[in-house]
Motif scaffolding. Structure first.
Motif, PDB file in Angstrom:
ATOM      1  N   THR A   1       0.580  -1.340  -0.115  1.00 47.27           N
ATOM      2  CA  THR A   1      -0.314  -0.236   0.275  1.00 47.27           C
ATOM      3  C   THR A   1       0.536   0.859  -0.246  1.00 47.27           C
ATOM      4  OG1 THR A   1      -1.922  -1.082   1.068  1.00 47.27           O
ATOM      5  CG2 THR A   1      -2.531   1.442   1.035  1.00 47.27           C
ATOM      6  N   ALA A   2       0.283   2.626  -0.547  1.00 44.87           N
ATOM      7  CA  ALA A   2       1.048   3.319  -1.478  1.00 44.87           C
ATOM      8  C   ALA A   2       0.688   4.257  -0.258  1.00 44.87           C
ATOM      9  CB  ALA A   2       1.426   3.924  -2.238  1.00 44.87           C
ATOM     10  N   PHE A   3       1.314   5.324   0.521  1.00 47.02           N
ATOM     11  CA  PHE A   3       0.932   6.559   1.542  1.00 47.02           C
ATOM     12  C   PHE A   3       1.700   7.608   0.712  1.00 47.02           C
ATOM     13  CE2 PHE A   3       0.365   2.547   3.750  1.00 47.02           C
ATOM     14  CZ  PHE A   3      -0.859   3.120   4.558  1.00 47.02           C
ATOM     15  N   LEU A   4       0.848   8.811   0.346  1.00 49.15           N
ATOM     16  CA  LEU A   4       1.189  10.116   0.653  1.00 49.15           C
ATOM     17  C   LEU A   4       1.234  10.838   0.968  1.00 49.15           C
ATOM     18  CD1 LEU A   4       0.313   8.181  -2.556  1.00 49.15           C
ATOM     19  CD2 LEU A   4       0.212  10.330  -3.688  1.00 49.15           C
ATOM     20  N   THR A   5       1.935  11.672   0.984  1.00 51.67           N
ATOM     21  CA  THR A   5       2.269  12.796   1.831  1.00 51.67           C
ATOM     22  C   THR A   5       3.312  14.163   1.329  1.00 51.67           C
ATOM     23  OG1 THR A   5       4.561  12.395   3.383  1.00 51.67           O
ATOM     24  CG2 THR A   5       2.374  12.004   4.159  1.00 51.67           C
ATOM     25  N   ALA A   6       3.091  15.080   2.178  1.00 53.55           N
ATOM     26  CA  ALA A   6       3.601  16.545   1.190  1.00 53.55           C
ATOM     27  C   ALA A   6       5.149  16.131   0.884  1.00 53.55           C
ATOM     28  CB  ALA A   6       3.330  17.359   1.689  1.00 53.55           C
ATOM     29  N   PRO A   7       6.093  17.365  -0.543  1.00 55.95           N
ATOM     30  CA  PRO A   7       7.238  16.831  -1.150  1.00 55.95           C
ATOM     31  C   PRO A   7       7.981  17.608  -0.790  1.00 55.95           C
ATOM     32  CG  PRO A   7       5.810  18.215  -3.237  1.00 55.95           C
ATOM     33  CD  PRO A   7       4.708  17.632  -1.454  1.00 55.95           C
ATOM     34  N   PRO A   8       9.337  17.451  -0.601  1.00 56.52           N
ATOM     35  CA  PRO A   8      10.314  18.012   0.126  1.00 56.52           C
ATOM     36  C   PRO A   8      10.712  19.431  -0.367  1.00 56.52           C
ATOM     37  CG  PRO A   8      11.558  15.812  -0.800  1.00 56.52           C
ATOM     38  CD  PRO A   8       9.980  16.100  -1.521  1.00 56.52           C
ATOM     39  N   GLU A   9      10.828  20.099   0.263  1.00 59.32           N
ATOM     40  CA  GLU A   9      10.946  21.246  -0.528  1.00 59.32           C
ATOM     41  C   GLU A   9      11.418  21.636  -2.535  1.00 59.32           C
ATOM     42  OE1 GLU A   9      11.977  25.706  -0.444  1.00 59.32           O
ATOM     43  OE2 GLU A   9      11.993  24.976   2.374  1.00 59.32           O
ATOM     44  N   GLY A  10      10.805  22.036  -3.372  1.00 59.23           N
ATOM     45  CA  GLY A  10      11.645  21.768  -4.053  1.00 59.23           C
ATOM     46  C   GLY A  10      11.412  20.751  -5.108  1.00 59.23           C
ATOM     47  N   LEU A  11      10.669  20.190  -5.005  1.00 58.55           N
ATOM     48  CA  LEU A  11      10.216  19.021  -5.629  1.00 58.55           C
ATOM     49  C   LEU A  11       9.145  19.029  -7.051  1.00 58.55           C
ATOM     50  CD1 LEU A  11      11.610  15.886  -5.825  1.00 58.55           C
ATOM     51  CD2 LEU A  11       9.518  15.484  -5.028  1.00 58.55           C
ATOM     52  N   GLY A  12       9.886  19.062  -7.660  1.00 56.09           N
ATOM     53  CA  GLY A  12       8.814  19.227  -8.821  1.00 56.09           C
ATOM     54  C   GLY A  12       7.862  19.755  -9.374  1.00 56.09           C
ATOM     55  N   GLU A  13       6.943  19.926 -10.003  1.00 60.57           N
ATOM     56  CA  GLU A  13       5.891  21.629 -10.087  1.00 60.57           C
ATOM     57  C   GLU A  13       5.053  20.856  -9.209  1.00 60.57           C
ATOM     58  OE1 GLU A  13       2.236  21.665 -13.328  1.00 60.57           O
ATOM     59  OE2 GLU A  13       4.074  20.797 -13.482  1.00 60.57           O
ATOM     60  N   ALA A  14       4.386  22.018  -8.567  1.00 64.01           N
ATOM     61  CA  ALA A  14       3.248  21.949  -7.647  1.00 64.01           C
ATOM     62  C   ALA A  14       1.999  21.417  -7.605  1.00 64.01           C
ATOM     63  CB  ALA A  14       3.107  23.897  -7.272  1.00 64.01           C
ATOM     64  N   GLY A  15       1.927  20.601  -6.947  1.00 68.68           N
ATOM     65  CA  GLY A  15       0.386  20.163  -6.950  1.00 68.68           C
ATOM     66  C   GLY A  15       0.940  18.200  -7.335  1.00 68.68           C
ATOM     67  N   ARG A  16       1.821  18.445  -7.969  1.00 69.14           N
ATOM     68  CA  ARG A  16       2.258  17.346  -9.176  1.00 69.14           C
ATOM     69  C   ARG A  16       3.126  16.679  -8.847  1.00 69.14           C
ATOM     70  NH1 ARG A  16      -1.265  16.741 -13.156  1.00 69.14           N
ATOM     71  NH2 ARG A  16      -0.264  15.281 -13.969  1.00 69.14           N
ATOM     72  N   ALA A  17       4.181  16.872  -7.426  1.00 68.27           N
ATOM     73  CA  ALA A  17       5.363  16.142  -6.172  1.00 68.27           C
ATOM     74  C   ALA A  17       4.834  15.737  -5.601  1.00 68.27           C
ATOM     75  CB  ALA A  17       6.796  17.069  -6.130  1.00 68.27           C
ATOM     76  N   PHE A  18       5.395  14.666  -4.751  1.00 67.03           N
ATOM     77  CA  PHE A  18       4.639  13.620  -3.462  1.00 67.03           C
ATOM     78  C   PHE A  18       5.579  13.333  -3.259  1.00 67.03           C
ATOM     79  CE2 PHE A  18       1.346  14.776  -6.473  1.00 67.03           C
ATOM     80  CZ  PHE A  18       0.310  15.259  -5.877  1.00 67.03           C
ATOM     81  N   THR A  19       5.976  12.630  -1.690  1.00 64.86           N
ATOM     82  CA  THR A  19       6.810  11.700  -0.892  1.00 64.86           C
ATOM     83  C   THR A  19       5.542  10.346  -0.558  1.00 64.86           C
ATOM     84  OG1 THR A  19       7.833  13.624   0.288  1.00 64.86           O
ATOM     85  CG2 THR A  19       7.316  11.163   1.275  1.00 64.86           C
ATOM     86  N   VAL A  20       6.000   9.751  -0.952  1.00 63.80           N
ATOM     87  CA  VAL A  20       5.929   8.027  -0.878  1.00 63.80           C
ATOM     88  C   VAL A  20       6.335   7.395  -0.274  1.00 63.80           C
ATOM     89  CG1 VAL A  20       4.388   6.661  -2.232  1.00 63.80           C
ATOM     90  CG2 VAL A  20       5.049   8.278  -3.408  1.00 63.80           C
ATOM     91  N   ARG A  21       5.338   6.208   0.549  1.00 63.40           N
ATOM     92  CA  ARG A  21       6.137   5.520   1.437  1.00 63.40           C
ATOM     93  C   ARG A  21       5.547   4.045   1.340  1.00 63.40           C
ATOM     94  NH1 ARG A  21       6.669   7.547   7.689  1.00 63.40           N
ATOM     95  NH2 ARG A  21       8.206   4.568   7.447  1.00 63.40           N
TER      96      ARG A  21
END
Length: 285
Positions: free
Chosen positions: A46-66
Motif C-alpha cells: 500500500t502506498a502512502f502520500l504526503t507533501a514533497p520535499p521543498e523544491g521537488l517538481g511542479e506544485a501539485g504534481r510532486a509527492f513523498t511516497v512510502r
C-alpha cells in the motif's frame, strides 16, 4: 477516517494485474497506523502520500511516497507506484509526476491511451551482482528446483533497481508454472541477503518473458505483477548482454495466479535507468 483507495497495476482489468492500496493523504498517519492499514488491506503493498520535499517538481504534481507490505515498510514498490500515478491522474490529469521515495526520486509519466491510463516510472540507478554458490544452492533448495531446471542462458544474479531481487531463469514454461516452495526457508534466505523477491523468468522469445515473484518477506506467497523486479530484470538482461542496449521488453506476469498482467520494460542507450510501464484501473467496491 482514512480514505484507502484500491487500484490494480499492469492491467486495465480490475481482475488482472497486481492490486495495491493507495492513501492520497497520509499526513496524519504515523508508521504504526500505515502498517496497520496495509495489514488490514492485505495487498502486497500500500502506498502512502504526503507533501514533497521543498523544491521537488511542479506544485501539485510532486509527492513523498512510502510503501508498506502487510509485514513491514519496503523501500520501493513498482506496482504501487503505477497504481498511485493512475489514481492521481484520474484526479489531476495525465502528465508528469515526481515521487520522493526512500530509495530516491522516481519520475512517473501518465498518458491516456484511448481512455486507458498508463503510467511509466523511471527507476533509480540499477546495478547487478553475483550470488554466492552456497546462497544459490539454498535458494534452489527452498524453491525445490533442481539445478538442472535452470536456464543456462539466464545465469543467476542479484539485481537492484530500487529493491534487490534474485533473478533465476527457468528452462521451461512448465518449470515456471510449477511453483510450490518452502515459505519460511525462502523468507529466511531473502532476509539474510536483503532481497525483496525472487524474480523467476522464462524466455519466450527475444524480448518476451514470463515471470513470477515469490514474496515471503512481505507475507505474500507470490506478487502478481512486480514493477520493481521488472526494473531490476531490465538492468539484469542488459548487463548480461541478453538484449540490445536499446530494447523494449514485454513481461507477462500473474497468469499462473489467474490475474494476468503485462509490464513494459524500456531500455535506452546511454541511460542506465530502466523504465517500467503499464495500465492501471480502479478496483470497484
Amino acid at each position: 477516517m482514512t480514505d484507502v483507495l484500491r487500484y490494480t497495476a499492469f492491467s486495465s482489468d480490475p481482475a488482472g494485474g497486481n492490486p495495491a492500496g493507495v492513501v492520497l493523504d497520509a499526513a496524519g498517519l504515523d508508521d504504526a497506523a500505515m502498517l496497520a492499514i496495509a495489514a488490514e488491506l492485505d495487498y502486497s503493498e500500500t502506498a502512502f502520500l504526503t507533501a514533497p520535499p521543498e523544491g521537488l517538481g511542479e506544485a501539485g504534481r510532486a509527492f513523498t511516497v512510502r510503501f508498506f507490505s502487510p509485514k513491514a515498510e519496503v523501500p520501493f514498490c513498482g506496482h504501487a507506484t503505477v497504481a498511485t500515478a493512475v489514481a492521481l491522474a484520474e484526479r489531476i490529469g495525465p502528465g508528469d509526476l515526481v515521487f520522493a521515495t526512500p530509495v530516491g526520486t522516481v519520475p512517473v509519466t501518465v498518458t491516456d491511451d484511448e481512455g486507458v491510463l498508463r503510467a511509466t516510472l523511471t527507476s533509480v540507478e540499477p546495478h547487478v551482482e553475483d550470488i554466492a554458490a552456497a546462497d544459490l544452492d539454498e535458494a534452489l533448495a527452498a524453491l525445490d528446483w533442481p539445478a538442472a531446471d535452470l536456464d543456462p542462458a539466464l545465469p543467476p544474479r542479484i539485481a537492484f533497481a530500487g529493491n534487490r531481487h534474485l533473478v533465476l531463469g527457468a528452462a521451461t514454461r512448465e518449470r515456471l508454472a510449477d511453483l510450490s516452495y518452502d515459505f519460511e526457508r525462502l523468507a529466511a534466505l531473502l532476509r539474510r541477503l536483503d532481497l525483496t523477491t525472487v524474480q523467476l523468468a522464462w524466455r519466450a522469445s527475444g524480448t518476451v518473458f514470463h515471470v513470477r515473484d515469490p514474496f515471503p518477506v512481505g507475507g505474500v506467497v507470490e506478487d502478481p505483477a512486480t514493477g520493481a523486479a521488472a526494473a531490476a530484470f531490465g538492468a539484469y538482461v542488459r548487463e548480461q548482454g541478453l538484449v540490445p542496449e536499446e530494447s523494449v521488453l514485454t513481461l507477462h506476469q500473474g497468469e499462473d495466479l489467474g490475474r494476468p498482467g503485462v509490464l513494459t520494460v524500456t531500455l535506452r542507450a546511454g541511460d542506465a535507468r530502466v523504465r517500467v510501464g503499464g495500465a492501471g484501473a480502479v478496483i470497484p467496491g
